[in-house]
Design a protein around this motif. Structure first.
Motif, mmCIF file in Angstrom:
data_model
loop_
_atom_site.group_PDB
_atom_site.id
_atom_site.type_symbol
_atom_site.label_atom_id
_atom_site.label_comp_id
_atom_site.label_asym_id
_atom_site.label_seq_id
_atom_site.Cartn_x
_atom_site.Cartn_y
_atom_site.Cartn_z
ATOM 1 N N LEU A 194 0.841 -1.200 0.000
ATOM 2 C CA LEU A 194 0.000 0.000 0.000
ATOM 3 C C LEU A 194 0.875 1.248 0.000
ATOM 4 C CD1 LEU A 194 -3.197 0.495 2.090
ATOM 5 C CD2 LEU A 194 -1.439 2.246 2.156
ATOM 6 N N SER A 195 1.906 1.229 0.840
ATOM 7 C CA SER A 195 2.849 2.361 0.874
ATOM 8 C C SER A 195 3.589 2.487 -0.452
ATOM 9 C CB SER A 195 3.858 2.170 2.011
ATOM 10 O OG SER A 195 3.213 2.115 3.257
ATOM 11 N N GLY A 196 3.974 1.352 -1.030
ATOM 12 C CA GLY A 196 4.703 1.369 -2.289
ATOM 13 C C GLY A 196 3.881 1.932 -3.435
ATOM 14 N N VAL A 197 2.608 1.550 -3.503
ATOM 15 C CA VAL A 197 1.726 2.075 -4.550
ATOM 16 C C VAL A 197 1.547 3.577 -4.383
ATOM 17 C CG1 VAL A 197 -0.649 2.060 -5.420
ATOM 18 C CG2 VAL A 197 0.509 -0.101 -4.945
ATOM 19 N N ALA A 198 1.323 4.006 -3.145
ATOM 20 C CA ALA A 198 1.154 5.443 -2.876
ATOM 21 C C ALA A 198 2.407 6.225 -3.261
ATOM 22 C CB ALA A 198 0.824 5.645 -1.399
ATOM 23 N N ALA A 199 3.579 5.667 -2.935
ATOM 24 C CA ALA A 199 4.832 6.334 -3.274
ATOM 25 C C ALA A 199 5.030 6.397 -4.784
ATOM 26 C CB ALA A 199 6.004 5.602 -2.623
ATOM 27 N N MET A 252 2.723 6.438 -7.158
ATOM 28 C CA MET A 252 1.817 7.428 -7.743
ATOM 29 C C MET A 252 2.305 8.845 -7.483
ATOM 30 S SD MET A 252 -1.967 5.903 -6.906
ATOM 31 C CE MET A 252 -2.617 4.507 -7.838
ATOM 32 N N THR A 253 2.838 9.080 -6.302
ATOM 33 C CA THR A 253 3.302 10.421 -5.939
ATOM 34 C C THR A 253 4.569 10.804 -6.693
ATOM 35 O OG1 THR A 253 2.362 10.146 -3.722
ATOM 36 C CG2 THR A 253 3.971 11.906 -4.014
ATOM 37 N N LEU A 306 -0.280 9.131 0.829
ATOM 38 C CA LEU A 306 -1.510 9.433 0.097
ATOM 39 C C LEU A 306 -2.026 10.830 0.424
ATOM 40 C CD1 LEU A 306 -3.703 6.185 0.069
ATOM 41 C CD2 LEU A 306 -2.834 7.455 -1.888
ATOM 42 N N ASP A 307 -1.906 11.200 1.676
ATOM 43 C CA ASP A 307 -2.362 12.531 2.080
ATOM 44 C C ASP A 307 -1.493 13.618 1.457
ATOM 45 O OD1 ASP A 307 -4.212 14.097 3.772
ATOM 46 O OD2 ASP A 307 -2.359 14.730 4.766
ATOM 47 N N LYS A 324 -2.141 14.399 -2.958
ATOM 48 C CA LYS A 324 -3.593 14.466 -3.124
ATOM 49 C C LYS A 324 -3.964 14.335 -4.606
ATOM 50 C CE LYS A 324 -4.188 17.335 0.974
ATOM 51 N NZ LYS A 324 -4.675 16.267 1.810
ATOM 52 N N GLY A 325 -5.146 13.769 -4.846
ATOM 53 C CA GLY A 325 -5.618 13.646 -6.225
ATOM 54 C C GLY A 325 -5.474 12.254 -6.786
ATOM 55 N N TYR A 326 -4.948 11.303 -5.996
ATOM 56 C CA TYR A 326 -4.744 9.948 -6.497
ATOM 57 C C TYR A 326 -5.760 8.958 -5.919
ATOM 58 C CZ TYR A 326 -0.231 11.727 -8.058
ATOM 59 O OH TYR A 326 0.756 12.455 -8.658
ATOM 60 N N SER A 327 -6.714 9.450 -5.155
ATOM 61 C CA SER A 327 -7.628 8.565 -4.432
ATOM 62 C C SER A 327 -8.406 7.645 -5.362
ATOM 63 C CB SER A 327 -8.603 9.388 -3.586
ATOM 64 O OG SER A 327 -7.891 10.165 -2.655
ATOM 65 N N ALA A 328 -8.933 8.195 -6.468
ATOM 66 C CA ALA A 328 -9.765 7.396 -7.373
ATOM 67 C C ALA A 328 -8.960 6.257 -7.997
ATOM 68 C CB ALA A 328 -10.349 8.296 -8.458
ATOM 69 N N ASN A 329 -7.770 6.572 -8.498
ATOM 70 C CA ASN A 329 -6.936 5.550 -9.127
ATOM 71 C C ASN A 329 -6.443 4.543 -8.097
ATOM 72 O OD1 ASN A 329 -5.606 4.280 -11.227
ATOM 73 N ND2 ASN A 329 -3.777 5.550 -11.044
#
Length: 277
Positions: free
Chosen positions: A47-52, A54-55, A105-106, A109-114
């Motif tokens: 989960l952390s890896g996906v968030a990173a 995307m960011t 993720l916070d 911002k803006g990646y919540s939908a994907n």
């Protein structure tokens, strides 16, 4: 079939078939080592890896694999620190994975939908690049499992005896943990972060009720895994369901059906014995 006319379904089915091979194959050794919760911990690190990813603009599957591999190495270190209390090390890693993911993720911002497609899987979102990554790393994991299956089998049943026999237990354990981490990262596109651990446990749990040997358990685990994947993807397409949920529910139905069949067979055998007497 009609669904094969769509390129996204072709990619989803190919990715699903590979995931259905590697998840039960790795999951069987996890179950034999009594470490089923490790997949939950590493999936939360993903989960952390996906968030990173995307960011930072990195492919989320690759960043998830890197984070999960790092989490796997950290887990091995924590297991040595908390020797005899391995569940503590798993809880630490799981908590850290969720916390770091929430913070990243916070910030981005803006990646919540994907991001939702990574939580529960998505057959539409699997791209050609996703399929290439899943294929390359998935085949590598299968080759490594085939190369190390004897050593992994020995370590799973008696780690101390394997160590005395000259098997490099620590090195192989680290290698296997990294393989587990990468397997989870590859599977999140199909099953989702929140449900990937179930695909590694449920087919194995079903197979272990029926198999009489390690080879039989491996073959049945893969069979149940592939069955769940194919039925789940078809249900996702025709019923517009989240693929992860459909796949895992199919696995649950297979497990419950197997347990029910065994219980009824046992009662019938007892009944026949009583009648014959």
């Amino acid at each position: 079939m009609e669904i094969l006319q769509y390129e996204f379904m072709q990619r989803a089915l190919l990715a699903g078939i590979l995931v259905g091979l590697i998840c039960p194959a790795v999951g069987l050794f996890i179950a034999l080592r009594r470490m089923s919760m490790i997949s939950d911990a590493l999936s939360h690190v993903c989960l952390s890896g996906v968030a990173a990813g995307m960011t930072l603009g990195i492919h989320p599957v690759l960043s998830a694999a890197l984070f999960a591999a790092g989490g796997g190495l950290l887990l091995e270190r924590l297991r040595k620190v908390y020797r005899g209390y391995s569940e503590i090390s798993i809880a630490i890693l799981l908590s850290a994975g969720v916390a770091i993911g929430a913070i990243i993720l916070d910030l981005g911002k803006g990646y919540s939908a994907n991001f939702m497609s990574y939580l529960f899987g998505s057959i539409v979102a699997i791209s050609a690049n996703d399929l290439k990554i899943i294929s390359l790393l998935g085949i590598t994991i299968l080759l490594l499992i085939n190369m190390l299956k004897k050593e992994l089998f020995a370590i799973s049943f008696d780690e101390e005896h394997a160590r005395v026999s000259g098997i490099p237990v620590d090195s192989i354990s680290i290698c296997f943990t990294i393989m587990t981490a990468v397997t989870i990262a590859l599977s999140i596109r199909v099953v989702g972060i929140l449900l990937v651990s179930s695909l590694m446990v449920l087919p194995v749990a079903t197979a272990m009720r029926l198999a009489n040997s390690f080879r039989g358990a491996m073959m049945l685990s893969i069979l149940f895994g592939e069955t769940a994947i194919l039925i789940g993807i078809l249900a996702s397409f025709y019923l517009n369901l989240a693929p992860g949920g459909a796949i895992v529910m199919t696995s649950v139905i297979l497990l419950v059906g197997t347990l029910t069949y065994q219980q009824l067979s046992r009662k019938l055998a007892i009944h026949k014995g009583v009648v014959s007497q």
